[in-house]
Motif scaffolding. Structure first.
Motif, PDB file in Angstrom:
ATOM      1  N   ILE A  60      63.028  57.669  -4.677  1.00  0.00           N
ATOM      2  CA  ILE A  60      62.443  58.467  -5.759  1.00  0.00           C
ATOM      3  C   ILE A  60      62.609  57.806  -7.125  1.00  0.00           C
ATOM      4  CG2 ILE A  60      64.534  59.848  -6.089  1.00  0.00           C
ATOM      5  CD1 ILE A  60      62.709  62.266  -6.579  1.00  0.00           C
ATOM      6  N   HIS A  61      63.672  56.990  -7.293  1.00  0.00           N
ATOM      7  CA  HIS A  61      63.945  56.354  -8.582  1.00  0.00           C
ATOM      8  C   HIS A  61      62.982  55.211  -8.888  1.00  0.00           C
ATOM      9  CE1 HIS A  61      67.513  58.801  -8.883  1.00  0.00           C
ATOM     10  NE2 HIS A  61      67.943  58.352  -7.714  1.00  0.00           N
ATOM     11  N   GLN A  62      62.216  54.766  -7.900  1.00  0.00           N
ATOM     12  CA  GLN A  62      61.255  53.688  -8.139  1.00  0.00           C
ATOM     13  C   GLN A  62      60.134  54.114  -9.080  1.00  0.00           C
ATOM     14  OE1 GLN A  62      61.015  52.691  -3.661  1.00  0.00           O
ATOM     15  NE2 GLN A  62      60.368  50.794  -4.647  1.00  0.00           N
ATOM     16  N   LEU A  63      59.978  55.399  -9.252  1.00  0.00           N
ATOM     17  CA  LEU A  63      58.938  55.905 -10.147  1.00  0.00           C
ATOM     18  C   LEU A  63      59.429  55.964 -11.601  1.00  0.00           C
ATOM     19  CD1 LEU A  63      55.988  56.940  -9.686  1.00  0.00           C
ATOM     20  CD2 LEU A  63      56.909  59.264  -9.834  1.00  0.00           C
ATOM     21  N   ALA A  64      60.706  55.651 -11.820  1.00  0.00           N
ATOM     22  CA  ALA A  64      61.306  55.809 -13.146  1.00  0.00           C
ATOM     23  C   ALA A  64      60.578  55.005 -14.218  1.00  0.00           C
ATOM     24  CB  ALA A  64      62.778  55.409 -13.101  1.00  0.00           C
ATOM     25  N   SER A 120      55.254  69.926   5.895  1.00  0.00           N
ATOM     26  CA  SER A 120      55.677  71.284   5.529  1.00  0.00           C
ATOM     27  C   SER A 120      55.394  71.589   4.072  1.00  0.00           C
ATOM     28  CB  SER A 120      57.178  71.458   5.792  1.00  0.00           C
ATOM     29  OG  SER A 120      57.933  70.661   4.895  1.00  0.00           O
ATOM     30  N   GLY A 121      55.408  70.544   3.235  1.00  0.00           N
ATOM     31  CA  GLY A 121      55.230  70.752   1.799  1.00  0.00           C
ATOM     32  C   GLY A 121      56.458  71.343   1.140  1.00  0.00           C
ATOM     33  N   GLU A 122      57.592  71.333   1.853  1.00  0.00           N
ATOM     34  CA  GLU A 122      58.816  71.932   1.322  1.00  0.00           C
ATOM     35  C   GLU A 122      59.973  70.936   1.257  1.00  0.00           C
ATOM     36  OE1 GLU A 122      58.678  74.783   0.001  1.00  0.00           O
ATOM     37  OE2 GLU A 122      56.763  75.470   0.824  1.00  0.00           O
ATOM     38  N   THR A 123      59.738  69.661   1.551  1.00  0.00           N
ATOM     39  CA  THR A 123      60.795  68.651   1.471  1.00  0.00           C
ATOM     40  C   THR A 123      61.171  68.439   0.009  1.00  0.00           C
ATOM     41  OG1 THR A 123      59.917  67.557   3.445  1.00  0.00           O
ATOM     42  CG2 THR A 123      61.439  66.278   2.058  1.00  0.00           C
ATOM     43  N   GLN A 124      62.436  68.684  -0.321  1.00  0.00           N
ATOM     44  CA  GLN A 124      62.845  68.715  -1.720  1.00  0.00           C
ATOM     45  C   GLN A 124      62.635  67.396  -2.447  1.00  0.00           C
ATOM     46  OE1 GLN A 124      63.729  71.721  -3.130  1.00  0.00           O
ATOM     47  NE2 GLN A 124      63.363  70.507  -4.991  1.00  0.00           N
ATOM     48  N   ALA A 125      62.922  66.272  -1.769  1.00  0.00           N
ATOM     49  CA  ALA A 125      62.754  64.965  -2.414  1.00  0.00           C
ATOM     50  C   ALA A 125      61.297  64.731  -2.802  1.00  0.00           C
ATOM     51  CB  ALA A 125      63.239  63.856  -1.480  1.00  0.00           C
ATOM     52  N   VAL A 126      60.380  65.166  -1.954  1.00  0.00           N
ATOM     53  CA  VAL A 126      58.946  64.995  -2.231  1.00  0.00           C
ATOM     54  C   VAL A 126      58.528  65.894  -3.398  1.00  0.00           C
ATOM     55  CG1 VAL A 126      56.624  65.153  -1.271  1.00  0.00           C
ATOM     56  CG2 VAL A 126      58.508  64.400   0.187  1.00  0.00           C
ATOM     57  N   ILE A 127      59.021  67.121  -3.402  1.00  0.00           N
ATOM     58  CA  ILE A 127      58.694  68.058  -4.487  1.00  0.00           C
ATOM     59  C   ILE A 127      59.255  67.547  -5.821  1.00  0.00           C
ATOM     60  CG2 ILE A 127      59.037  70.412  -5.356  1.00  0.00           C
ATOM     61  CD1 ILE A 127      59.163  71.300  -2.385  1.00  0.00           C
ATOM     62  N   ASP A 128      60.483  67.016  -5.790  1.00  0.00           N
ATOM     63  CA  ASP A 128      61.097  66.487  -7.012  1.00  0.00           C
ATOM     64  C   ASP A 128      60.276  65.331  -7.579  1.00  0.00           C
ATOM     65  OD1 ASP A 128      63.145  68.300  -6.830  1.00  0.00           O
ATOM     66  OD2 ASP A 128      64.585  66.899  -5.940  1.00  0.00           O
ATOM     67  N   LEU A 129      59.799  64.456  -6.695  1.00  0.00           N
ATOM     68  CA  LEU A 129      58.994  63.331  -7.163  1.00  0.00           C
ATOM     69  C   LEU A 129      57.680  63.818  -7.772  1.00  0.00           C
ATOM     70  CD1 LEU A 129      58.717  59.867  -5.603  1.00  0.00           C
ATOM     71  CD2 LEU A 129      56.635  60.990  -6.366  1.00  0.00           C
ATOM     72  N   ALA A 130      57.119  64.858  -7.180  1.00  0.00           N
ATOM     73  CA  ALA A 130      55.877  65.430  -7.711  1.00  0.00           C
ATOM     74  C   ALA A 130      56.091  65.954  -9.129  1.00  0.00           C
ATOM     75  CB  ALA A 130      55.380  66.548  -6.804  1.00  0.00           C
ATOM     76  N   ASN A 183      58.436  64.984 -11.235  1.00  0.00           N
ATOM     77  CA  ASN A 183      58.683  63.836 -12.112  1.00  0.00           C
ATOM     78  C   ASN A 183      57.370  63.186 -12.543  1.00  0.00           C
ATOM     79  OD1 ASN A 183      61.432  64.186 -11.970  1.00  0.00           O
ATOM     80  ND2 ASN A 183      61.746  62.658 -10.359  1.00  0.00           N
ATOM     81  N   ALA A 184      56.463  63.034 -11.580  1.00  0.00           N
ATOM     82  CA  ALA A 184      55.169  62.413 -11.877  1.00  0.00           C
ATOM     83  C   ALA A 184      54.362  63.271 -12.852  1.00  0.00           C
ATOM     84  CB  ALA A 184      54.395  62.194 -10.587  1.00  0.00           C
ATOM     85  N   LYS A 185      54.407  64.591 -12.651  1.00  0.00           N
ATOM     86  CA  LYS A 185      53.672  65.495 -13.545  1.00  0.00           C
ATOM     87  C   LYS A 185      54.210  65.430 -14.968  1.00  0.00           C
ATOM     88  CE  LYS A 185      51.162  68.600 -12.336  1.00  0.00           C
ATOM     89  NZ  LYS A 185      49.687  68.771 -12.279  1.00  0.00           N
ATOM     90  N   ARG A 186      55.542  65.307 -15.105  1.00  0.00           N
ATOM     91  CA  ARG A 186      56.142  65.215 -16.430  1.00  0.00           C
ATOM     92  C   ARG A 186      55.706  63.942 -17.164  1.00  0.00           C
ATOM     93  NH1 ARG A 186      60.696  67.916 -14.020  1.00  0.00           N
ATOM     94  NH2 ARG A 186      61.564  65.934 -13.305  1.00  0.00           N
ATOM     95  N   LYS A 187      55.406  62.905 -16.367  1.00  0.00           N
ATOM     96  CA  LYS A 187      54.943  61.642 -16.948  1.00  0.00           C
ATOM     97  C   LYS A 187      53.446  61.669 -17.251  1.00  0.00           C
ATOM     98  CE  LYS A 187      58.354  58.740 -14.549  1.00  0.00           C
ATOM     99  NZ  LYS A 187      58.756  57.835 -15.656  1.00  0.00           N
ATOM    100  N   GLY A 188      52.790  62.772 -16.904  1.00  0.00           N
ATOM    101  CA  GLY A 188      51.364  62.877 -17.137  1.00  0.00           C
ATOM    102  C   GLY A 188      50.520  62.203 -16.072  1.00  0.00           C
ATOM    103  N   MET A 189      51.125  61.922 -14.911  1.00  0.00           N
ATOM    104  CA  MET A 189      50.409  61.276 -13.814  1.00  0.00           C
ATOM    105  C   MET A 189      49.722  62.311 -12.933  1.00  0.00           C
ATOM    106  SD  MET A 189      53.441  58.563 -12.846  1.00  0.00           S
ATOM    107  CE  MET A 189      52.466  57.559 -11.715  1.00  0.00           C
ATOM    108  N   LYS A 190      48.624  61.921 -12.307  1.00  0.00           N
ATOM    109  CA  LYS A 190      47.951  62.775 -11.343  1.00  0.00           C
ATOM    110  C   LYS A 190      48.757  62.817 -10.050  1.00  0.00           C
ATOM    111  CE  LYS A 190      44.018  64.217 -13.205  1.00  0.00           C
ATOM    112  NZ  LYS A 190      43.660  65.652 -13.276  1.00  0.00           N
ATOM    113  N   VAL A 191      48.861  63.992  -9.462  1.00  0.00           N
ATOM    114  CA  VAL A 191      49.589  64.150  -8.202  1.00  0.00           C
ATOM    115  C   VAL A 191      48.653  64.728  -7.151  1.00  0.00           C
ATOM    116  CG1 VAL A 191      51.504  65.301  -7.027  1.00  0.00           C
ATOM    117  CG2 VAL A 191      51.791  64.472  -9.379  1.00  0.00           C
ATOM    118  N   PHE A 192      48.433  63.960  -6.090  1.00  0.00           N
ATOM    119  CA  PHE A 192      47.642  64.415  -4.952  1.00  0.00           C
ATOM    120  C   PHE A 192      48.584  64.574  -3.764  1.00  0.00           C
ATOM    121  CE2 PHE A 192      43.435  62.266  -6.432  1.00  0.00           C
ATOM    122  CZ  PHE A 192      43.363  63.169  -7.471  1.00  0.00           C
TER     123      PHE A 192
END
Length: 215
Positions: free
Chosen positions: A126-130, A143-153, A155-164
């Motif tokens: 997840i830190h590679q997106l820093a 499942s859409g409920e994996t915490q690491a995946v949600i956290d990365l989403a 983080n990306a939104k806070r950076k103004g990146m599109k999340v699909f």
């Protein structure tokens, strides 16, 4: 349609034209209209996949509504896939991330992106997106409920990146994402076929890949 000729064709077309009224129409009435008998009516029903006219008159309206719902869902999914692929073709870089069994799907999508000459990076931490400040993040989670995946989403939104995302409908990940391709099939942890959901994800990746490689 080709399997119905003559009287059977008349019965078949009458049934389809009066689907919503079948509860008030008897097999004898249909037989009289077709100048036939109830045996022919039941034979048509069996060819349509029902044990008898009694079963058809109550099941057919519901089955047709279900088919319509699935068709609408497929249309919506195809539109989402088209939007995703068009966006991936335009951004500077695409970041891919998943956990567990979904990593296989990420690797598969990476191959399509390589063939399409779209710059991308498969994130394993997840830190590679820093250091990233632009681009598009595509996340896969059955499942859409994996915490690491949600956290990365997030983080990306806070950076103004599109999340699909490709995840279960109405999941936490689907709500965070700008676009989500829904995995509408229920996922059961008790299922003997644990790989079924991964196969469905791979089918979606195939559709995404075909869109990416189309002109």
């Amino acid at each position: 349609m080709k399997s119905f000729q003559g009287t059977e064709r008349i019965i078949y077309e009458y049934i389809l034209n009066h689907v919503n009224d079948l509860g008030d129409i008897s097999a004898k009435q249909i037989a009289a209209i077709a100048h036939s008998n109830t045996t022919s009516v039941n034979r048509v029903c069996k060819k349509m996949g029902y044990a008898s006219y009694t079963e058809l008159r109550y099941s057919l309206p519901h089955d047709l509504r279900e088919d319509s719902d699935f068709s609408e869902a497929d249309t919506a999914k195809n539109k989402t896939i088209e939007k995703m692929t068009q966006a991936m073709k335009k951004v500077r870089v695409v970041y891919l991330y998943a956990r567990g069994g979904s990593i296989v799907s990420v690797s598969y999508l990476s191959r399509f992106l390589s063939i399409a000459n779209i710059p991308h990076l498969v994130i394993t931490d997840i830190h590679q997106l820093a250091l990233a400040s632009e681009g598009l993040v595509l996340l896969i989670s059955k499942s859409g409920e994996t915490q690491a995946v949600i956290d990365l989403a997030h983080n990306a939104k806070r950076k103004g990146m599109k999340v699909f995302a490709i995840s279960k409908d109405d999941s936490s990940l689907s709500h965070v994402s700008d676009f989500n391709i829904n995995l509408n099939e229920p996922i059961s942890g008790l299922s003997l076929y644990k790989r079924e959901s991964q196969l469905r994800i791979l089918e979606i990746i195939d559709q995404v890949g075909c869109q990416l490689l189309s002109s």
